[in-house]
Design a protein around this motif. Structure first.
Motif: not given
Length: 205
Positions: A111-117, A160-162, A195
């Motif tokens: 949540k709110q990771t600015m696209g970071r893993q 893995d967000i998927t 981040m």
């Protein structure tokens, strides 16, 4: 580097959060360079500890880090951001734990990771003494339950967000155990590289 210590209630609201941060340097420069570093939002910083090479007066008056760095590795500053500031927790947990029904179902996501893993994710739950065993299925990673210490541990790894990591199954109570009305604490550890959760940003170096 920022370390977040937070308490989240069962509804996902932040009860308490604070950040301990560091700026570590590795200097390999010839001569004696005179460096300056400025931040977009220096007012975020509380309880600042500065390396002796930093000119304190300039920081105090202008909020500019001005310094001649030593060679090698050193900690330029360490700082603390209190719970009075808004801290956006970059991970969330959906959970259903019922000892009466003998069920556990947990999903963890970013949540709110600015696209970071989100990496090195792990969960730990101290179970009530009456819990005898856990029979669970994890969509990723592996879990353990220590029947002596009654500690459940789930080593998730990367998110893995998927396909968000999930673990669910049954909780068995010992023979003769009465009803359990516990609300166990779930401790979550994670790492997000490059981040700053606090929102602290370097303006210029």
């Amino acid at each position: 580097i920022e370390e977040v210590d937070a308490i989240i209630d069962k509804n996902g609201s932040t009860v308490f959060a604070e950040i301990q941060g560091y700026i570590d340097c590795c200097i390999k420069l010839s001569g004696m360079p005179d460096l300056t570093m400025t931040f977009v939002n220096p007012r975020l910083l509380d309880d600042l500890s500065l390396h002796p090479c930093i000119r304190f007066k300039r920081w105090e008056n202008e909020k500019v880090l001005s310094f001649i760095p030593p060679d090698g590795n050193f900690r330029l500053i360490s700082y603390h951001i209190s719970s009075q500031s808004i801290v956006a927790i970059p991970i969330y947990l959906k959970h259903y734990i019922s000892f009466r029904e003998g069920k556990l179902d947990i999903t963890v996501g970013p949540k709110q990771t600015m696209g970071r893993q989100v990496e090195e994710v792990s969960l730990e739950i101290p179970m009530p003494k009456s819990v005898a065993n856990c029979n669970l299925t994890a969509s990723q990673g592996r879990y353990t339950f220590d029947p002596v210490s009654k500690v459940f541990h789930w080593d998730v790894g990367k998110i893995d967000i998927t396909k968000l990591p999930n673990i669910k199954g049954s909780i068995s109570l010992g023979a003769g155990a009465g009803p359990v009305e516990a609300n166990p604490t779930v401790t979550v550890h994670f790492v997000i590289n490059q981040m700053a959760v606090s929102g602290l940003k370097v303006s210029r170096l």
